[in-house]
Design an enzyme around this catalytic site. Structure first.
Site, PDB file in Angstrom:
ATOM      1  N   GLY A  19       0.821  -1.200  -0.041  1.00 34.71           N
ATOM      2  CA  GLY A  19       0.063  -0.152  -0.219  1.00 34.71           C
ATOM      3  C   GLY A  19       0.616   1.005   0.005  1.00 34.71           C
ATOM      4  N   LEU A 100     -11.075  -6.857 -12.888  1.00 31.53           N
ATOM      5  CA  LEU A 100     -12.120  -6.262 -12.421  1.00 31.53           C
ATOM      6  C   LEU A 100     -13.138  -6.752 -13.547  1.00 31.53           C
ATOM      7  CD1 LEU A 100     -11.139  -2.573 -12.077  1.00 31.53           C
ATOM      8  CD2 LEU A 100     -11.379  -4.339 -10.090  1.00 31.53           C
ATOM      9  N   HIS A 116       0.688   1.222 -13.023  1.00 28.22           N
ATOM     10  CA  HIS A 116       1.565   0.062 -13.526  1.00 28.22           C
ATOM     11  C   HIS A 116       2.979   0.470 -13.685  1.00 28.22           C
ATOM     12  CE1 HIS A 116       1.936  -3.873 -15.134  1.00 28.22           C
ATOM     13  NE2 HIS A 116       2.751  -3.244 -15.992  1.00 28.22           N
ATOM     14  N   ASP A 150     -10.138  -4.519 -20.335  1.00 28.44           N
ATOM     15  CA  ASP A 150      -8.615  -5.404 -20.339  1.00 28.44           C
ATOM     16  C   ASP A 150      -7.753  -5.074 -19.364  1.00 28.44           C
ATOM     17  OD1 ASP A 150      -9.960  -6.934 -22.524  1.00 28.44           O
ATOM     18  OD2 ASP A 150      -9.649  -5.037 -23.645  1.00 28.44           O
TER      19      ASP A 150
HETATM   20  C1  GRF Z   1       3.271  -1.150  -7.493  1.00 29.70           C
HETATM   21  O1  GRF Z   1       4.516  -1.261  -8.337  1.00 29.70           O
HETATM   22  C2  GRF Z   1       2.077  -0.935  -8.489  1.00 29.70           C
HETATM   23  O2  GRF Z   1       2.576  -0.153  -9.492  1.00 29.70           O
HETATM   24  C3  GRF Z   1       1.659  -2.211  -8.866  1.00 29.70           C
HETATM   25  O3  GRF Z   1       1.795  -3.012  -7.913  1.00 29.70           O
HETATM   26  C4  GRF Z   1       2.751  -2.293  -7.001  1.00 29.70           C
HETATM   27  C5  GRF Z   1       1.997  -1.805  -5.426  1.00 29.70           C
HETATM   28  O4  GRF Z   1       2.769  -1.355  -4.700  1.00 29.70           O
HETATM   29  N1  GRF Z   1       0.386  -1.934  -9.719  1.00 29.70           N
HETATM   30  P1  GRF Z   1       2.259  -0.849  -3.418  1.00 29.70           P
HETATM   31  O5  GRF Z   1       1.465  -1.727  -2.523  1.00 29.70           O
HETATM   32  O6  GRF Z   1       1.639   0.743  -3.671  1.00 29.70           O
HETATM   33  O7  GRF Z   1       3.253  -0.353  -2.477  1.00 29.70           O
END
Ligand code: GRF
Length: 212
Positions: A19, A100, A116, A150
């Site tokens: 998180g 989702l 991402h 997607d």
């Molecule tokens: C991050 O690298 C985000 O881009 C990916 O999952 C990871 C989550 O990290 N979707 P965090 O839980 O926000 O520290």
């Protein structure tokens, strides 16, 4: 910023783990850097470390365990219910490790964002940083995008490039990308609540700041 009725606009954050992006968004909003209130943090995993972080920030949290629902649509309807209960207008996915359902995506049209850890459309899916290293990419980075039906495919809002160093490991590259993720996500959610994102087909145009 408030709605016509004077109540602040709200966003919900979905997590599955650590998180850190949730924390960056929540801290920025609580500090007034995002003109909206973090309404609720929801995890599908009761053990997610981010839940404790959210509670430490005084935010409402909820666990909606996907194992308690017979199928994806049922689980997503429960998550939607919690978001609606807390008045969330925008949904921020932050390390939420679930696909989702189409009905969830349709319930929040152009109101779900994801972060991402690659420059999409390169390296979608799991382990994006490892994919970049294995591919031999010299530059990777992170992307904030609207979520469509997607995986990692919706219209791109913002990206930051991060060079791949000669001696990078998955851990070192992930660390540098993550620091950029936090900045990028806060900036994108701020733009959303400043009503500056204009969706034109696949293209997201960013309107000038009023008076700017
Ligand atoms: C991050 O690298 C985000 O881009 C990916 O999952 C990871 C989550 O990290 N979707 P965090 O839980 O926000 O520290």
């Amino acid at each position: 910023m408030a709605t016509a009725a004077g109540t602040p606009r709200r966003f919900g954050i979905l997590i599955s783990g650590r998180g850190s992006n949730m924390e960056a968004l929540a801290r920025a909003a609580l500090a007034g850097e995002i003109p909206a209130r973090p309404a609720v943090v929801i995890s599908n995993e009761a053990s997610a470390g981010g839940l404790r972080v959210a509670q430490g920030l005084g935010l409402p949290t909820a666990v909606v365990d996907h194992r308690d629902s017979a199928d994806r649509a049922t689980h997503d309807r429960r998550v939607q219910g919690v978001l609606e209960e807390h008045g969330a207008e925008l949904v921020c996915l932050a390390g939420y490790m679930r696909l989702l359902s189409a009905s969830f995506v349709a319930a929040f049209p152009a109101r779900i964002l994801n972060i991402h850890p690659s420059l999409l459309p390169a390296f979608p899916g799991l382990d994006a940083q490892r994919q970049a290293l294995e591919h031999g990419a010299k530059v990777s980075g992170c992307t904030v995008h609207f979520v469509d039906a997607d995986l990692d495919s919706g219209p791109i809002i913002a990206q930051t490039a991060v060079p791949v160093a000669e001696d990078d490991t998955e851990a070192s590259l992930s660390r540098r990308i993550l620091a950029e993720e936090h900045r990028l996500y806060v900036g994108a959610v701020r733009l959303y609540f400043q009503d500056r994102l204009r969706l034109e087909g696949r293209r997201v145009r960013i309107a000038e700041a009023p008076g700017g």
